[in-house]
Design a protein around this motif. Structure first.
Motif, PDB file in Angstrom:
ATOM      1  N   UNK A  32      -0.536  -6.257  -5.240  1.00 51.30           N
ATOM      2  CA  UNK A  32      -0.205  -7.150  -4.135  1.00 51.30           C
ATOM      3  C   UNK A  32       0.189  -8.542  -4.629  1.00 51.30           C
ATOM      4  N   UNK A  86      -4.525  -1.657  -5.776  1.00 53.18           N
ATOM      5  CA  UNK A  86      -3.868  -2.476  -4.748  1.00 53.18           C
ATOM      6  C   UNK A  86      -3.834  -3.942  -5.168  1.00 53.18           C
ATOM      7  N   UNK A  87      -4.976  -4.436  -5.605  1.00 49.93           N
ATOM      8  CA  UNK A  87      -5.049  -5.857  -5.945  1.00 49.93           C
ATOM      9  C   UNK A  87      -4.144  -6.201  -7.126  1.00 49.93           C
ATOM     10  N   UNK A 139       0.826  -1.212   0.000  1.00 54.99           N
ATOM     11  CA  UNK A 139       0.000   0.000   0.000  1.00 54.99           C
ATOM     12  C   UNK A 139       0.858   1.260   0.000  1.00 54.99           C
ATOM     13  N   UNK A 180      -8.461   2.835  -5.572  1.00 53.85           N
ATOM     14  CA  UNK A 180      -7.563   2.146  -4.633  1.00 53.85           C
ATOM     15  C   UNK A 180      -7.622   0.621  -4.731  1.00 53.85           C
ATOM     16  N   UNK A 181      -8.842   0.084  -4.627  1.00 55.41           N
ATOM     17  CA  UNK A 181      -8.964  -1.379  -4.523  1.00 55.41           C
ATOM     18  C   UNK A 181      -8.326  -2.094  -5.719  1.00 55.41           C
ATOM     19  N   UNK A 182      -8.678  -1.641  -6.912  1.00 52.97           N
ATOM     20  CA  UNK A 182      -8.169  -2.306  -8.111  1.00 52.97           C
ATOM     21  C   UNK A 182      -6.651  -2.148  -8.213  1.00 52.97           C
TER      22      UNK A 182
END
Lengths: 532, 143
Positions: free
Chosen positions: A386, A382-383, A363, A378-380
């Motif tokens: 990661x 980050x995924x 992050x 953010x979500x996309x």
């Protein structure tokens, strides 16, 4: 006051521990003063769910962030790179990632070969027997046969596993036909010398509770203590004292309560790292040495080298299981180590392929500090990152420049009121070109391995792991602080054994070379013990 | 835990955090997950941190944040990112730190087990991988 000791060592880290062991083996009385304490392996945070938060706070490598009682502050406002260190028995080996490459033969001959800096007054061959002793004491995982080095003695355990991430990047190196090799690492992959094997948990940098990673609190120190060496913790040395004849005769230090003590010694050995050692010398002024001890040349603190680091991070579609395995090391490449003037710079660099980032590191961008965007994206984002990234660190050779330096800060002090160091460092034009070249080649190999996107960090700030050059070695007393055996030209019974004495930086992690030098110096002190 | 924020600040912070890390793909939003309490701990560490948060939140409140639409809230946060970068960077980084060390989030990532004591199984290094490199000539210069 205690009786006078034969040898007093300041600092219980990588080099101080090695010297304490060698001298105590020879039956010489040793007392080591260390400002930190013992760190109990069970207090390392990796068994706790919130372990990654500790990496950002009490286990951060930067003493200015950590701010523990054993730490001293460092003014870094005039440096693009922050010095990193740990103050404890074991020193920064508590925190390191266990990279254990040696300097290469050409690193000792940069003036003759490349017309820059200075040759060392010793060669790779001179150090080789000490590299070997040190390898046995620390325990090295590796694979013989690397054509980047003269043949080495057998490694103590097989190489560290490289995992899916390693196999992916190896595909890139193989496609390009470039050099790569599993990193020599001071991390055991099999039981050795009463220590256990690594279980590939990942974050070596917050301490190894298994004891597989070599830190000198578990390698050298138990053996040195068994041979009678004494170690006093919570002892922060304020200054080295000198006698009327200009010899070092002991130190003044503070205990944890701030009380002042004196300790006399026949020989004083400094092992306080490339920032702590010049700080201590500069703080040790006297009528004979008004500009600091062993500083008649004005060279103490000058020629600071860090190894500038740049990072290239490739984004891959597949999962890489990058959190498995020692996080600092997977493989090393020295394809671009030696000078090729057609590249527009001298000397070269290593690539270190590190492991993946953990959840918080992903992050916040890890060392690169390039964080994932906030908000709807953010979500996309980050995924996608990661466990989908491979990071290559470009480790540039660092050459000595007098204006890069450690000096005393005019106002900043530690908790005992001792003047703190101030760092002044500018990245040289040669280093900039070298890092840019490295980033472009890292981009090549990441894409060859299948990366669909590569992001780079031109210069890493939290990257001053290697503190070198600030009390340089040499044969000419006008151009160096210590002689080829670490003895100060100006003070015949004062030795320096840490990274301060390095003349050039090489383009690899220096711990293995620093410890080999320390053992060579200790060997000399031991041989001359009768004349103490 | 020392109390740094009042009820209004806590409520505001929750709304802000939900914009910074919204819910999606089965992951909870940061505010709803209670990351505000973590930030309050961070704000309590030093007087400077406390001042940074209290002043930053005051500025967000003055924009009438909670009454705005989502897009308008994002615009306020973007302005804050530009005009108060010191506060905003700490806010975002600490939000991420709290969020990505929360057990519920780690479980969703498949990372709910700390690194030790179990570690990870990995196949030993296959020495044959280096065959090409091993056969190549020495690459170091002999001085």
């Amino acid at each position: 006051m205690r009786d006078r000791v034969d040898v007093l060592i300041v600092g219980a880290g990588a080099s101080g521990a090695a010297v304490a062991w060698r001298l105590s083996e020879a039956g010489i009385g040793v007392l080591c003063l260390e400002q930190g304490g013992w760190v109990a392996p069970e207090t390392y945070p990796t068994t706790r769910a919130d372990w990654e938060l500790h990496r950002q706070t009490d286990f951060h490598p930067d003493p200015n962030v950590r701010g523990l009682p054993a730490d001293y502050p460092v003014n870094t406002a005039a440096s693009p790179i922050d010095p990193l260190m740990y103050n404890a028995v074991g020193g920064s080996t508590i925190h390191w990632s266990g990279h254990f490459p040696r300097f290469r033969p050409s690193d000792f001959r940069v003036r003759s070969l490349d017309g820059v800096a200075d040759d060392w007054p010793l060669s790779y061959a001179d150090l080789e027997p000490f590299f070997d002793v040190n390898d046995r004491m620390m325990g090295v995982a590796g694979l013989p046969g690397d054509p980047a080095y003269p043949p080495k003695s057998p490694r103590q355990t097989p190489p560290i596993p490289i995992g899916r991430l390693g196999h992916t990047i190896v595909g890139g190196f193989e496609k390009l036909g470039w050099h790569w090799w599993p990193s020599d690492s001071a991390i055991l992959t099999a039981p050795y010398d009463g220590r256990r094997a690594c279980n590939n948990c990942g974050p070596c940098d917050v301490g190894c509770p298994v004891g597989a990673k070599a830190s000198t609190d578990i390698t050298y120190w138990p053996k040195a203590l068994a041979r009678g060496a004494r170690l006093e913790t919570g002892a922060r040395v304020r200054e080295i004292t000198v006698s009327a004849d200009g010899r070092a005769d002991g130190v003044v230090y503070h205990d944890r309560q701030g009380r002042v003590h004196e300790q006399k010694a026949r020989i004083v050995v400094l092992a306080a790292n490339g920032v702590g050692t010049p700080r201590l010398l500069l703080n040790s002024t006297s009528g004979r040495f008004p500009h600091g001890l062993a500083n008649d040349t004005g060279l103490v603190g000058k020629n600071l080298m860090f190894h500038p680091y740049a990072l290239a991070r490739g984004l891959f579609d597949e999962r890489l299981e990058g959190h498995r395995g020692p996080n600092g090391c997977a493989i090393i490449s020295q394809e671009f180590y030696e000078t090729d003037r057609a590249r527009g710079f001298v000397r070269g660099y290593s690539f270190q392929v590190t492991r993946g980032l953990n959840p918080i590191g992903t992050a916040n961008g890890g060392l690169s500090a390039q964080r994932v965007p906030w908000g709807a994206r953010h979500r996309a984002a980050y995924d996608a990152r990661f466990d989908h990234t491979i990071t290559i660190a470009v480790v540039g050779d660092d050459l000595p420049e007098a204006h890069n330096r450690v000096e005393l800060d005019g106002t900043l002090t530690d908790a005992d009121g001792i003047p703190a160091p101030r760092i002044v460092y500018t990245l040289s034009e040669n280093s900039r070109k070298l890092l840019d070249h490295g980033l472009a080649r890292a981009d090549d190999v990441l894409r060859a391995a299948g990366a669909r996107e590569v992001a780079s960090t031109p210069l890493l700030r939290t990257a001053g792991w290697h503190l070198m050059g600030t009390a340089r070695m040499g044969t000419d007393p006008r151009r160096s602080v210590v002689d080829p055996y670490g003895r100060c030209h100006d003070v015949p019974n004062l030795y320096i054994v840490d990274g301060s004495i390095l003349i050039t930086g090489g383009a690899v992690n220096p711990t293995s070379t620093i410890q080999a030098l320390a053992l060579r110096i200790a060997d000399r002190i031991a041989r001359n013990a009768r004349t103490l | 835990m020392p109390e740094i924020f009042g009820p209004a600040e806590r409520e505001l912070l929750t709304v802000v955090l939900d914009r910074l890390v919204p819910a999606g793909r089965g992951f909870p939003a940061a505010g709803a997950l209670g990351i505000g309490a973590y930030l309050e701990q961070v704000a309590a560490t030093t007087p400077a941190a406390r001042r940074l948060f209290v002043e930053g939140l005051r500025e967000i409140a003055m924009a009438g944040f909670t009454a705005l639409t989502g897009d308008e809230q994002d615009a306020v946060l973007e302005r804050l990112e530009r005009d108060r970068p010191a506060f905003f960077e700490v806010l975002v980084r600490q939000t991420y730190s709290g969020y990505y060390s929360h057990p519920a989030v780690l479980a969703l990532l498949g990372e709910d087990r700390p690194p030790q004591p179990h570690g990870h199984p990995l196949d030993p290094f296959a020495n044959g991988l280096v065959d090409r490199v091993r056969r190549s000539p020495f690459t170091y210069r002999r001085p």
